[in-house]
Motif scaffolding. Structure first.
Motif, mmCIF file in Angstrom:
data_model
loop_
_atom_site.group_PDB
_atom_site.id
_atom_site.type_symbol
_atom_site.label_atom_id
_atom_site.label_comp_id
_atom_site.label_asym_id
_atom_site.label_seq_id
_atom_site.Cartn_x
_atom_site.Cartn_y
_atom_site.Cartn_z
ATOM 1 N N MET A 166 13.813 33.974 24.805
ATOM 2 C CA MET A 166 13.392 32.636 25.249
ATOM 3 C C MET A 166 14.552 31.653 25.178
ATOM 4 S SD MET A 166 9.676 32.400 23.371
ATOM 5 C CE MET A 166 8.473 33.726 23.573
ATOM 6 N N ASN A 167 15.340 31.729 24.110
ATOM 7 C CA ASN A 167 16.492 30.838 23.962
ATOM 8 C C ASN A 167 17.515 31.071 25.072
ATOM 9 O OD1 ASN A 167 18.271 28.968 22.342
ATOM 10 N ND2 ASN A 167 19.499 30.820 22.219
ATOM 11 N N ASN A 168 17.834 32.334 25.332
ATOM 12 C CA ASN A 168 18.809 32.647 26.382
ATOM 13 C C ASN A 168 18.298 32.268 27.766
ATOM 14 O OD1 ASN A 168 20.161 33.689 24.208
ATOM 15 N ND2 ASN A 168 20.509 35.708 25.080
ATOM 16 N N LEU A 169 17.024 32.520 28.002
ATOM 17 C CA LEU A 169 16.421 32.144 29.284
ATOM 18 C C LEU A 169 16.485 30.628 29.473
ATOM 19 C CD1 LEU A 169 14.756 32.662 31.838
ATOM 20 C CD2 LEU A 169 12.704 32.694 30.401
ATOM 21 N N ALA A 170 16.184 29.885 28.417
ATOM 22 C CA ALA A 170 16.229 28.426 28.496
ATOM 23 C C ALA A 170 17.642 27.927 28.784
ATOM 24 C CB ALA A 170 15.707 27.823 27.195
ATOM 25 N N ASN A 171 18.640 28.590 28.223
ATOM 26 C CA ASN A 171 20.028 28.208 28.501
ATOM 27 C C ASN A 171 20.351 28.336 29.983
ATOM 28 O OD1 ASN A 171 21.236 27.248 26.172
ATOM 29 N ND2 ASN A 171 21.688 29.281 25.396
ATOM 30 N N GLU A 207 18.137 13.594 19.137
ATOM 31 C CA GLU A 207 18.784 13.448 17.821
ATOM 32 C C GLU A 207 18.004 14.201 16.749
ATOM 33 O OE1 GLU A 207 20.401 9.880 14.868
ATOM 34 O OE2 GLU A 207 18.810 9.477 16.333
ATOM 35 N N MET A 208 16.674 14.110 16.780
ATOM 36 C CA MET A 208 15.845 14.809 15.802
ATOM 37 C C MET A 208 16.019 16.325 15.914
ATOM 38 S SD MET A 208 14.370 12.565 13.931
ATOM 39 C CE MET A 208 15.933 11.666 14.127
ATOM 40 N N ALA A 209 16.143 16.817 17.140
ATOM 41 C CA ALA A 209 16.336 18.257 17.339
ATOM 42 C C ALA A 209 17.688 18.704 16.776
ATOM 43 C CB ALA A 209 16.238 18.600 18.822
ATOM 44 N N TYR A 210 18.745 17.919 17.039
ATOM 45 C CA TYR A 210 20.064 18.255 16.494
ATOM 46 C C TYR A 210 20.046 18.254 14.966
ATOM 47 C CZ TYR A 210 22.266 17.712 21.107
ATOM 48 O OH TYR A 210 22.643 17.868 22.417
ATOM 49 N N LEU A 211 19.411 17.243 14.386
ATOM 50 C CA LEU A 211 19.362 17.157 12.923
ATOM 51 C C LEU A 211 18.561 18.319 12.339
ATOM 52 C CD1 LEU A 211 18.851 13.303 12.457
ATOM 53 C CD2 LEU A 211 20.955 14.638 12.148
ATOM 54 N N LYS A 212 17.542 18.760 13.068
ATOM 55 C CA LYS A 212 16.760 19.920 12.611
ATOM 56 C C LYS A 212 17.639 21.178 12.624
ATOM 57 C CE LYS A 212 12.196 21.037 11.996
ATOM 58 N NZ LYS A 212 10.945 20.298 11.982
ATOM 59 N N ALA A 256 20.042 27.629 16.756
ATOM 60 C CA ALA A 256 20.567 27.623 18.132
ATOM 61 C C ALA A 256 19.528 27.068 19.104
ATOM 62 C CB ALA A 256 20.989 29.022 18.539
ATOM 63 N N ALA A 257 18.258 27.446 18.913
ATOM 64 C CA ALA A 257 17.202 26.950 19.798
ATOM 65 C C ALA A 257 16.997 25.445 19.611
ATOM 66 C CB ALA A 257 15.902 27.699 19.538
ATOM 67 N N TRP A 258 17.059 24.965 18.358
ATOM 68 C CA TRP A 258 16.932 23.528 18.122
ATOM 69 C C TRP A 258 18.074 22.775 18.792
ATOM 70 C CZ3 TRP A 258 12.690 21.245 16.917
ATOM 71 C CH2 TRP A 258 11.738 21.858 16.088
ATOM 72 N N MET A 259 19.306 23.302 18.684
ATOM 73 C CA MET A 259 20.443 22.635 19.323
ATOM 74 C C MET A 259 20.275 22.598 20.842
ATOM 75 S SD MET A 259 24.494 23.663 19.376
ATOM 76 C CE MET A 259 24.186 24.967 20.581
ATOM 77 N N ASN A 260 19.886 23.731 21.426
ATOM 78 C CA ASN A 260 19.696 23.765 22.880
ATOM 79 C C ASN A 260 18.570 22.838 23.322
ATOM 80 O OD1 ASN A 260 21.781 25.606 23.374
ATOM 81 N ND2 ASN A 260 20.460 27.348 22.893
ATOM 82 N N LEU A 261 17.538 22.739 22.494
ATOM 83 C CA LEU A 261 16.464 21.796 22.801
ATOM 84 C C LEU A 261 17.007 20.366 22.780
ATOM 85 C CD1 LEU A 261 13.483 21.197 23.333
ATOM 86 C CD2 LEU A 261 13.099 21.237 20.852
#
Length: 485
Positions: free
Chosen positions: A271-276, A322-327, A303-308
């Motif tokens: 899912m993460n790679n597909l989203a990228n 910002e919240m996703a990056y901090l997570k 990695a998924a939180w950063m991509n989100l």
């Protein structure tokens, strides 16, 4: 000393002459231990003969055998919580290779062999079993170690591979050796047929191994072959998607990732790679859907939180981004790529101080993070903090002396303070390093430098080269028109 039987000696013990010498020796060693035959050898010598296998057994993966804490510790239950290498199966560092029965066999061997993983453990087992039990042992070696990897008891996520076939292969070879000896001893009239079948079997396997070697010439051929063998395996589809993406075949990669998720609906890596891929195609809504599903399945997936966070930033939802990056940083503190992207977010929010802090943090973790250096120097230059930029340029060049994007940013700094010679040298070096990836802006900026330096002929030449790459590049068209008029 070595146990080697010639053909005449083999007949004496009822072992066919046509059985290969290595197989004869293995059968003979087992018979000596079982029958306590007096052949001028001590049992210790017989056991020592098998130690030549020790190096091949251990050197393949010492971390899993010799240094594995589950093998040598006093806790018998920890091996059920850890992977093949002794790392907790829930950890981000785990390889997710779950084979507790294999580790248990290593542990028993370790105890039997007086704190050392050797073939001695097998030899002691041979001391206490009879031939029928030997058949049970061979069958057990063939079947039991494979069960955890068979996706029968529970899904494990990986496909058949060498690393999960070591012990089953030992059982298979032992069964073949026992069967050949039995057939040749009970009915000597059929030994030619048996040996012919054995030679045929070896020949077929040799040809298959030769053919298989061609599949290992590249990841692409290996994974494509796996697709033809296991089309319903999610891991195979995932691997094919990765090689398709590496070959810039995005459409194929998207299809394979989606197929992998269909086969295994909890496949959060896919899912993460597909989203990228979807993000790169600016399909942000669908990318967000898969990333949110990935983090719902595995919350500690940085990695998924950063991509989100990247997707949310592209859709101008800066606070959520910002919240996703901090997570992501909560689950992986030393994450330079995430800090770099967080800096980009702060820059877009016009918070240059926070952006600077984030990029400096990324560089402190990874001093060779080219994008963080480039953006930091460009931001300092554009915000009038030229002195700070000049202060960190030597350190940046020490870390990344051949990085074209960084050198191009440095050239702009020198150009802004009218150090034309230094700026020219860095522009030329950057363009040379960019090679076929050079863009219109690179020639346009050196054109501006020559324009300000009053080297008008060179400025015209650079503007024209910029327009050759991108005929619609506005600043180059405008500046060239000024010079021509």
């Amino acid at each position: 000393m070595n146990i080697v039987l010639d053909a005449e000696e083999a007949n004496e013990f009822g072992i066919s002459q046509l059985v290969p010498s290595t197989t004869r020796s293995l059968i003979f060693a087992v018979l000596l231990i079982e029958q306590d035959h007096q052949y001028g050898l001590r049992r210790e010598d017989i056991m020592t003969q098998t130690f030549f296998m020790q190096h091949k057994l251990i050197s393949k993966n010492p971390q899993a055998i010799v240094n594995n804490k589950d093998v040598i510790s006093e806790d018998w239950l920890s091996l059920f919580d850890n992977d093949f290498w002794g790392t907790n199966i829930k950890s981000n560092l785990s390889h997710k290779s779950y084979r507790p029965l294999t580790i248990l066999s290593f542990r028993l061997n370790y105890i039997i062999s007086e704190n050392g993983i050797t073939i001695l453990g097998f030899c002691i087992v041979y001391e206490v079993i009879s031939l029928p039990r030997l058949m049970i042992l061979a069958t057990s070696l063939l079947i039991i170690p494979y069960l955890p990897a068979a996706n029968i008891l529970f899904p494990v996520g990986f496909v058949i591979a060498e690393r999960i076939l070591y012990l089953p292969s030992a059982g298979y070879c032992l069964l073949i050796a026992i069967s050949i000896n039995k057939l040749c001893c009970t009915n000597k009239k059929v030994y030619k047929v048996v040996i012919t079948a054995y030679v045929f079997l070896i020949s077929i396997y040799s040809l298959k191994s030769y053919r298989r070697s061609f599949d290992w010439q590249s990841e692409y051929s290996l994974f494509i072959n796996g697709l033809s063998v296991c089309p319903l395996n999610a891991k195979v589809r995932y691997n094919v998607a990765k090689v398709a993406d590496a070959r810039q075949n995005t459409t194929w990669a998207l299809l394979e990732y989606k197929e992998a998720i269909t086969l295994y609906p909890e496949y959060y890596q896919a899912m993460n790679n597909l989203a990228n891929l979807l993000k790169n195609q600016k399909q942000f809504d669908e990318a967000e859907f898969y990333l949110r599903k990935a983090v719902s399945l595995k919350e500690d997936f940085p990695a998924a939180w950063m991509n989100l966070g990247i997707v949310l930033a592209n859709t101008k939802r800066f606070h959520e981004s910002e919240m996703a990056y901090l997570k992501a940083l909560r689950y992986r503190r030393n994450y330079p790529d995430c800090l770099y992207n967080l800096g980009n977010l702060y820059l877009e929010m016009n918070n240059t101080d926070a952006a600077s802090v984030s990029w400096f943090a990324a560089i402190s973790i990874n001093p060779k993070h080219a994008y963080a250096w480039t953006n930091l120097i460009a931001m300092l230059d554009n915000t009038g903090q030229t002195d700070k930029a000049l202060e960190i340029i030597p350190k940046a060049l020490d870390e990344l002396p051949e990085t074209p994007s960084l050198i191009f940013a440095i050239a702009n700094v020198y150009g802004r303070i009218n150090q034309f010679e230094l700026a020219e040298a860095h522009f030329k070096k950057a363009i040379e390093l960019f090679n076929h990836k050079v863009q219109a802006i690179h020639f346009a900026n050196i054109g501006v430098l020559y324009h300000r330096w009053k080297k008008y002929d060179l400025a015209k030449l650079m503007y024209k080269r910029a327009l050759q790459i991108d005929p619609m590049f506005k600043s180059a068209k405008k500046n060239l028109a000024l010079l021509l008029n």
